[in-house]
Design a protein around this motif. Structure first.
Motif, PDB file in Angstrom:
ATOM      1  N   ASP A 266       0.793  -1.222   0.000  1.00  0.00           N
ATOM      2  CA  ASP A 266       0.000   0.000   0.000  1.00  0.00           C
ATOM      3  C   ASP A 266       0.827   1.274   0.000  1.00  0.00           C
ATOM      4  O   ASP A 266       0.472   2.237  -0.672  1.00  0.00           O
ATOM      5  CB  ASP A 266      -1.000  -0.016   1.166  1.00  0.00           C
ATOM      6  N   PRO A 267       1.987   1.345   0.720  1.00  0.00           N
ATOM      7  CA  PRO A 267       2.800   2.563   0.564  1.00  0.00           C
ATOM      8  C   PRO A 267       3.333   2.738  -0.859  1.00  0.00           C
ATOM      9  O   PRO A 267       3.469   3.858  -1.339  1.00  0.00           O
ATOM     10  CB  PRO A 267       3.947   2.357   1.565  1.00  0.00           C
ATOM     11  N   LEU A 268       3.627   1.613  -1.538  1.00  0.00           N
ATOM     12  CA  LEU A 268       4.130   1.731  -2.907  1.00  0.00           C
ATOM     13  C   LEU A 268       3.070   2.341  -3.819  1.00  0.00           C
ATOM     14  O   LEU A 268       3.391   3.146  -4.697  1.00  0.00           O
ATOM     15  CB  LEU A 268       4.532   0.344  -3.426  1.00  0.00           C
ATOM     16  N   GLU A 269       1.802   1.961  -3.613  1.00  0.00           N
ATOM     17  CA  GLU A 269       0.743   2.553  -4.421  1.00  0.00           C
ATOM     18  C   GLU A 269       0.701   4.062  -4.242  1.00  0.00           C
ATOM     19  O   GLU A 269       0.523   4.822  -5.194  1.00  0.00           O
ATOM     20  CB  GLU A 269      -0.606   1.936  -4.037  1.00  0.00           C
ATOM     21  N   ALA A 309      -0.575  13.237   7.086  1.00  0.00           N
ATOM     22  CA  ALA A 309      -1.757  14.103   7.114  1.00  0.00           C
ATOM     23  C   ALA A 309      -2.782  13.749   6.047  1.00  0.00           C
ATOM     24  O   ALA A 309      -3.971  14.024   6.221  1.00  0.00           O
ATOM     25  CB  ALA A 309      -1.338  15.563   6.939  1.00  0.00           C
ATOM     26  N   THR A 310      -2.352  13.155   4.950  1.00  0.00           N
ATOM     27  CA  THR A 310      -3.251  12.985   3.805  1.00  0.00           C
ATOM     28  C   THR A 310      -3.580  11.537   3.474  1.00  0.00           C
ATOM     29  O   THR A 310      -4.508  11.292   2.708  1.00  0.00           O
ATOM     30  CB  THR A 310      -2.639  13.637   2.554  1.00  0.00           C
ATOM     31  N   ARG A 315      -3.479   3.137   9.421  1.00  0.00           N
ATOM     32  CA  ARG A 315      -2.254   2.466   9.862  1.00  0.00           C
ATOM     33  C   ARG A 315      -0.993   3.236   9.489  1.00  0.00           C
ATOM     34  O   ARG A 315       0.054   3.055  10.108  1.00  0.00           O
ATOM     35  CB  ARG A 315      -2.188   1.065   9.222  1.00  0.00           C
ATOM     36  N   VAL A 316      -1.115   4.094   8.467  1.00  0.00           N
ATOM     37  CA  VAL A 316       0.079   4.779   7.962  1.00  0.00           C
ATOM     38  C   VAL A 316       0.701   5.717   9.004  1.00  0.00           C
ATOM     39  O   VAL A 316       1.909   5.685   9.227  1.00  0.00           O
ATOM     40  CB  VAL A 316      -0.247   5.526   6.651  1.00  0.00           C
ATOM     41  N   GLU A 322       6.632   5.459  14.154  1.00  0.00           N
ATOM     42  CA  GLU A 322       7.707   4.583  14.616  1.00  0.00           C
ATOM     43  C   GLU A 322       9.022   4.842  13.886  1.00  0.00           C
ATOM     44  O   GLU A 322      10.092   4.623  14.449  1.00  0.00           O
ATOM     45  CB  GLU A 322       7.287   3.124  14.417  1.00  0.00           C
ATOM     46  N   ALA A 323       8.926   5.305  12.634  1.00  0.00           N
ATOM     47  CA  ALA A 323      10.129   5.369  11.803  1.00  0.00           C
ATOM     48  C   ALA A 323      10.697   6.770  11.620  1.00  0.00           C
ATOM     49  O   ALA A 323      11.832   6.919  11.160  1.00  0.00           O
ATOM     50  CB  ALA A 323       9.823   4.775  10.421  1.00  0.00           C
TER      51      ALA A 323
END
Length: 435
Positions: A266-269, A309-310, A315-316, A322-323
């Motif tokens: 999902d982050p890649l999308e 924010a967007t 979960r993001v 954490e990172a």
């Protein structure tokens, strides 16, 4: 959700009472709106009552959204919900409008420069659309039970909308279903597509011209495919040879709790979508749409805040917290980004000292826009704090005023900014009363 509801609503502070003066907006678009309003509702008596009521200061904050203009109206001890409705266009209507607008270079240039040209009316007529409301397109609703239709509250709201058009004529597009950014993005897409397809068409024309002048050479080229086909007829007529059997399928891979690459899909999308938007902006700049180049890429912290924010997936933010190395700051920074983007984040994280002239102008604007006695303010650089109330305004370098609220000793963004400090202050005080 319908297509037009994708555009967000905008709120505007209530107009104070006016003693005399004009009740109709004075700009070109305000005048056009009033003409359409009075043509749609031609009876003079309701309009006269509405003009008188518009000056009373009894109409609350106005909300403008696709297909709707709404406000609460105070009549004595009663409060009435008053709404004007206008037909919002669908996606096909907007596509046709921008196609007709792209046929008009002057109108296109004005829109890209941030102006709403009068030629847009003609483009809308070419698309068989009415930018301004007409009979059957504009309606009013109010729970006041007045005998007149429209009632004085509704017509007063219509006149006050013309006052809003004096400062922001793009609201005409918003009530039809598109805010400023959406409208310009769609127009730029049409212009970019035309630029790309025009290049392809030119190349096709050149090839046709070359073909017309070939003479015997062209005829020879036309014979070549037929000769090649004839020479290979026997090969085409041979029976098909059976294919070998397919090898067996491999065993399925063992399932793993984590992706093999260590990267969730999902982050890649999201990153792919962001890259596509960035590429589109660069291509638009290269093609000559827009005077300013795209903004430079964000640094790691700014981009982390923007995604937190967007991104619609809840979960993001937890992953980013954490990172990112600044877990205690991320939620507040994301809230600041939602209120004002990169400028809103800079207001949260950076203090600066405006010039004496800017501070004096701000004090004058507050005094002029405040009906009662101005509440006491402690001014520290660009921070204007309401003494003892836990409320604060922060002046941004973009000339907007950002509201803040104290939460357990920490200042948090409290809503969208406004260019008028008096409006920002009144909305901040109203927010405190609601709390």
């Amino acid at each position: 959700m319908s297509d037009h509801e994708a555009s967000g609503a905008r709120g505007f502070a209530a107009f104070p009472a006016r003693k005399g003066g004009r009740t109709r907006g004075q700009s070109l678009w305000a005048g056009r709106w009033i003409e359409a309003l009075e043509d749609t509702w031609p009876e003079e008596e309701p309009l006269k009552k509405g003009r008188a009521f518009s000056r009373t200061g009894r109409i609350g904050p106005i909300t403008v959204s696709p297909g709707r203009i709404a406000a609460e109206v105070h009549a004595g001890e009663a409060v009435h919900a008053t709404t004007l409705t206008v037909t919002a266009w669908d996606d096909d209507d907007w596509d046709l409008l921008w196609e007709r607008t792209a046929d008009r270079p002057d109108a296109t240039e004005a829109l890209l420069a941030g102006d709403l040209p009068e030629d847009l009316l003609e483009a809308a007529e070419d698309a068989r659309l009415g930018l301004l409301p007409g009979y059957g397109d504009l309606d009013a609703d109010c729970d006041c039970d007045a005998l007149d239709h429209p009632c004085p509250h509704a017509t007063a709201l219509g006149y006050q909308f013309s006052w809003l058009l004096d400062t922001d004529p793009w609201l005409l597009l918003l009530v039809r279903g598109r805010d400023t950014h959406e409208a310009l993005d769609e127009l730029k897409s049409v212009l970019m597509l035309r630029a790309l397809t025009a290049t392809d068409d030119d190349e096709d024309d050149e090839e046709e011209d070359e073909g017309d002048g070939g003479g015997e050479e062209s005829e020879q080229e036309d014979r070549q495919p037929q000769e090649a086909y004839e020479s290979n007829r026997e090969a085409y007529a041979r029976p098909a040879t059976a294919l070998p059997a397919l090898p067996p399928l491999p065993e399925p891979l063992p399932s793993a709790a984590e992706p093999v690459t260590g990267i969730e899909a999902d982050p890649l999308e999201r990153l792919v979508a962001d890259a596509a938007v960035r590429a589109r902006e660069l291509l638009a700049h290269i093609a000559g749409f827009g005077e300013m180049p795209p903004a430079p890429p964000l640094d790691e912290w700014h981009d982390t805040v923007r995604i937190a924010a967007t991104h619609p997936d809840p979960r993001v933010p937890a992953r980013l917290r954490e990172a990112c190395g600044r877990p205690d700051d991320l939620d507040r920074a994301a809230e600041a980004w939602r209120t004002g983007g990169k400028a809103g984040l800079e207001v949260l994280e950076q203090s600066w000292t405006p010039s004496e002239q800017e501070t004096a102008r701000a004090r004058t604007a507050l005094a002029a826009g405040w009906d009662d006695e101005l509440p006491p303010l402690d001014v520290d650089g660009n921070h204007w704090t309401l003494t003892g109330r836990g409320l604060q305004l922060r002046q941004g370098r973009d000339a907007r005023w950002y509201p803040y609220r104290d939460r357990s000793g920490t200042w948090w963004p409290a809503g969208p900014p406004d260019t008028d400090p008096a409006v920002a202050l009144s909305e901040l005080l109203a927010l405190r009363q609601e709390a």
